[in-house]
Design a protein around this motif. Structure first.
Motif, PDB file in Angstrom:
ATOM      1  N   GLN A 128       4.367  20.401  27.125  1.00  0.00           N
ATOM      2  CA  GLN A 128       3.508  21.323  27.867  1.00  0.00           C
ATOM      3  C   GLN A 128       3.815  22.764  27.466  1.00  0.00           C
ATOM      4  N   ALA A 129       5.094  23.120  27.313  1.00  0.00           N
ATOM      5  CA  ALA A 129       5.477  24.472  26.920  1.00  0.00           C
ATOM      6  C   ALA A 129       4.957  24.778  25.513  1.00  0.00           C
ATOM      7  N   ASN A 130       5.094  23.817  24.592  1.00  0.00           N
ATOM      8  CA  ASN A 130       4.586  24.032  23.226  1.00  0.00           C
ATOM      9  C   ASN A 130       3.069  24.191  23.227  1.00  0.00           C
ATOM     10  N   LYS A 131       2.385  23.416  24.031  1.00  0.00           N
ATOM     11  CA  LYS A 131       0.934  23.502  24.128  1.00  0.00           C
ATOM     12  C   LYS A 131       0.506  24.880  24.658  1.00  0.00           C
ATOM     13  N   ASN A 132       1.204  25.330  25.710  1.00  0.00           N
ATOM     14  CA  ASN A 132       0.892  26.657  26.269  1.00  0.00           C
ATOM     15  C   ASN A 132       1.184  27.762  25.263  1.00  0.00           C
ATOM     16  N   LYS A 133       2.263  27.629  24.519  1.00  0.00           N
ATOM     17  CA  LYS A 133       2.619  28.635  23.516  1.00  0.00           C
ATOM     18  C   LYS A 133       1.558  28.689  22.405  1.00  0.00           C
ATOM     19  N   THR A 134       1.096  27.528  21.977  1.00  0.00           N
ATOM     20  CA  THR A 134       0.062  27.457  20.943  1.00  0.00           C
ATOM     21  C   THR A 134      -1.232  28.107  21.431  1.00  0.00           C
ATOM     22  N   LYS A 135      -1.639  27.823  22.648  1.00  0.00           N
ATOM     23  CA  LYS A 135      -2.851  28.431  23.222  1.00  0.00           C
ATOM     24  C   LYS A 135      -2.717  29.948  23.299  1.00  0.00           C
ATOM     25  N   GLN A 136      -1.534  30.405  23.714  1.00  0.00           N
ATOM     26  CA  GLN A 136      -1.302  31.837  23.833  1.00  0.00           C
ATOM     27  C   GLN A 136      -1.387  32.516  22.457  1.00  0.00           C
ATOM     28  N   GLU A 137      -0.827  31.890  21.431  1.00  0.00           N
ATOM     29  CA  GLU A 137      -0.912  32.451  20.077  1.00  0.00           C
ATOM     30  C   GLU A 137      -2.359  32.477  19.585  1.00  0.00           C
ATOM     31  N   GLU A 138      -3.128  31.444  19.904  1.00  0.00           N
ATOM     32  CA  GLU A 138      -4.541  31.418  19.514  1.00  0.00           C
ATOM     33  C   GLU A 138      -5.306  32.543  20.201  1.00  0.00           C
ATOM     34  N   ARG A 139      -5.033  32.754  21.495  1.00  0.00           N
ATOM     35  CA  ARG A 139      -5.699  33.851  22.216  1.00  0.00           C
ATOM     36  C   ARG A 139      -5.334  35.206  21.626  1.00  0.00           C
ATOM     37  N   ARG A 140      -4.080  35.396  21.260  1.00  0.00           N
ATOM     38  CA  ARG A 140      -3.658  36.663  20.651  1.00  0.00           C
ATOM     39  C   ARG A 140      -4.378  36.880  19.318  1.00  0.00           C
ATOM     40  N   ALA A 141      -4.463  35.796  18.536  1.00  0.00           N
ATOM     41  CA  ALA A 141      -5.147  35.908  17.247  1.00  0.00           C
ATOM     42  C   ALA A 141      -6.627  36.238  17.461  1.00  0.00           C
ATOM     43  N   GLU A 142      -7.278  35.623  18.442  1.00  0.00           N
ATOM     44  CA  GLU A 142      -8.684  35.923  18.737  1.00  0.00           C
ATOM     45  C   GLU A 142      -8.858  37.370  19.175  1.00  0.00           C
ATOM     46  N   MET A 143      -7.937  37.829  20.040  1.00  0.00           N
ATOM     47  CA  MET A 143      -8.019  39.228  20.512  1.00  0.00           C
ATOM     48  C   MET A 143      -7.832  40.191  19.345  1.00  0.00           C
ATOM     49  N   LYS A 144      -6.902  39.916  18.434  1.00  0.00           N
ATOM     50  CA  LYS A 144      -6.709  40.780  17.261  1.00  0.00           C
ATOM     51  C   LYS A 144      -7.973  40.802  16.418  1.00  0.00           C
ATOM     52  N   GLN A 145      -8.572  39.632  16.217  1.00  0.00           N
ATOM     53  CA  GLN A 145      -9.800  39.523  15.428  1.00  0.00           C
ATOM     54  C   GLN A 145     -10.923  40.338  16.084  1.00  0.00           C
ATOM     55  N   ARG A 146     -11.062  40.196  17.395  1.00  0.00           N
ATOM     56  CA  ARG A 146     -12.103  40.938  18.117  1.00  0.00           C
ATOM     57  C   ARG A 146     -11.880  42.446  18.021  1.00  0.00           C
ATOM     58  N   HIS A 147     -10.630  42.859  18.190  1.00  0.00           N
ATOM     59  CA  HIS A 147     -10.331  44.300  18.070  1.00  0.00           C
ATOM     60  C   HIS A 147     -10.624  44.808  16.656  1.00  0.00           C
ATOM     61  N   GLN A 148     -10.315  43.983  15.669  1.00  0.00           N
ATOM     62  CA  GLN A 148     -10.578  44.352  14.276  1.00  0.00           C
ATOM     63  C   GLN A 148     -12.078  44.503  14.041  1.00  0.00           C
ATOM     64  N   GLU A 149     -12.885  43.601  14.594  1.00  0.00           N
ATOM     65  CA  GLU A 149     -14.346  43.678  14.454  1.00  0.00           C
ATOM     66  C   GLU A 149     -14.890  44.942  15.107  1.00  0.00           C
ATOM     67  N   ILE A 150     -14.349  45.281  16.280  1.00  0.00           N
ATOM     68  CA  ILE A 150     -14.796  46.497  16.982  1.00  0.00           C
ATOM     69  C   ILE A 150     -14.438  47.730  16.164  1.00  0.00           C
ATOM     70  N   ARG A 151     -13.254  47.778  15.585  1.00  0.00           N
ATOM     71  CA  ARG A 151     -12.855  48.915  14.742  1.00  0.00           C
ATOM     72  C   ARG A 151     -13.787  49.061  13.539  1.00  0.00           C
ATOM     73  N   GLN A 152     -14.137  47.934  12.912  1.00  0.00           N
ATOM     74  CA  GLN A 152     -15.044  47.988  11.762  1.00  0.00           C
ATOM     75  C   GLN A 152     -16.432  48.466  12.180  1.00  0.00           C
ATOM     76  N   LYS A 153     -16.892  48.013  13.339  1.00  0.00           N
ATOM     77  CA  LYS A 153     -18.215  48.366  13.822  1.00  0.00           C
ATOM     78  C   LYS A 153     -18.346  49.872  14.050  1.00  0.00           C
ATOM     79  N   TYR A 154     -17.313  50.492  14.590  1.00  0.00           N
ATOM     80  CA  TYR A 154     -17.365  51.914  14.905  1.00  0.00           C
ATOM     81  C   TYR A 154     -16.660  52.771  13.871  1.00  0.00           C
ATOM     82  N   GLY A 155     -16.263  52.207  12.764  1.00  0.00           N
ATOM     83  CA  GLY A 155     -15.682  52.973  11.660  1.00  0.00           C
ATOM     84  C   GLY A 155     -14.271  53.459  11.945  1.00  0.00           C
ATOM     85  N   LEU A 156     -13.541  52.778  12.708  1.00  0.00           N
ATOM     86  CA  LEU A 156     -12.169  53.174  13.032  1.00  0.00           C
ATOM     87  C   LEU A 156     -11.167  52.360  12.232  1.00  0.00           C
ATOM     88  N   ASN A 157     -11.613  51.866  11.094  1.00  0.00           N
ATOM     89  CA  ASN A 157     -10.789  50.973  10.298  1.00  0.00           C
ATOM     90  C   ASN A 157      -9.711  51.697   9.513  1.00  0.00           C
TER      91      ASN A 157
END
Length: 166
Positions: A128-157
């Motif tokens: 259960q702990a490993n599963k939760n850790k994996t989900k948390q890492e996936e969410r962090r990766a998604e958030m980084k990806q989303r932030h990166q897309e927003i930076r590209q959209k507004y030219g803050l790259n």
């Protein structure tokens, strides 16, 4: 620890029974019943009836088993008139062995199952702990990806404009 909770009362019970059985009665009580019947003799627990000699004898507790010179085991009766002493000893030995084996099996199963259950529980918690850790890492990766897309959209790259102040 749970094993001791099971083992200790059984040990105390055995010690109590040994104390009760060790009490002695006055001597020559059984010899007074010579010439009577087996049933009359065996009303007293400390007496032994010998069919061959038709005598009521005090049970020889010092030797545990009555000696052959006193009365052969085939002819000795103790407790029950219809069961000879030899069969009684064999029966009680088998019952005692079965009880001891059953007790040991129960003790082993209780201790083994307790450890097995806690091991399974720990393994489940680790999964259960490993599963939760994996989900948390996936969410962090998604958030980084989303932030990166927003930076590209507004030219803050490019380089961070606030980096020159540090």
């Amino acid at each position: 620890m749970k094993c001791l909770r099971i083992f200790l009362p059984a040990l105390l019970l055995i010690a109590g029974l040994a104390t009760i059985l060790a009490d002695s009665t006055p001597e020559h009580v059984c010899e007074r019943k010579n010439g009577t019947s087996c049933e009359e003799c065996l009303r007293n627990v400390t007496c032994l009836w010998c069919i061959k000699t038709k005598q009521c004898l005090t049970y020889p507790v010092q030797t545990i088993l009555p000696p052959h010179s006193l009365c052969p085991l085939d002819d000795a009766r103790w407790g029950l008139c219809w069961m000879n002493f030899q069969i009684l000893i064999i029966t009680l030995s088998v019952l005692g062995a079965v009880l001891i084996i059953a007790f040991m099996v129960c003790l082993f199963c209780c201790c083994k199952c307790e450890n097995f259950g806690s091991g399974r529980f720990e393994a489940k918690m680790m999964r259960q702990a490993n599963k939760n850790k994996t989900k948390q890492e996936e969410r962090r990766a998604e958030m980084k990806q989303r932030h990166q897309e927003i930076r590209q959209k507004y030219g803050l790259n490019g380089p961070n404009p606030y980096a020159r102040f540090s």
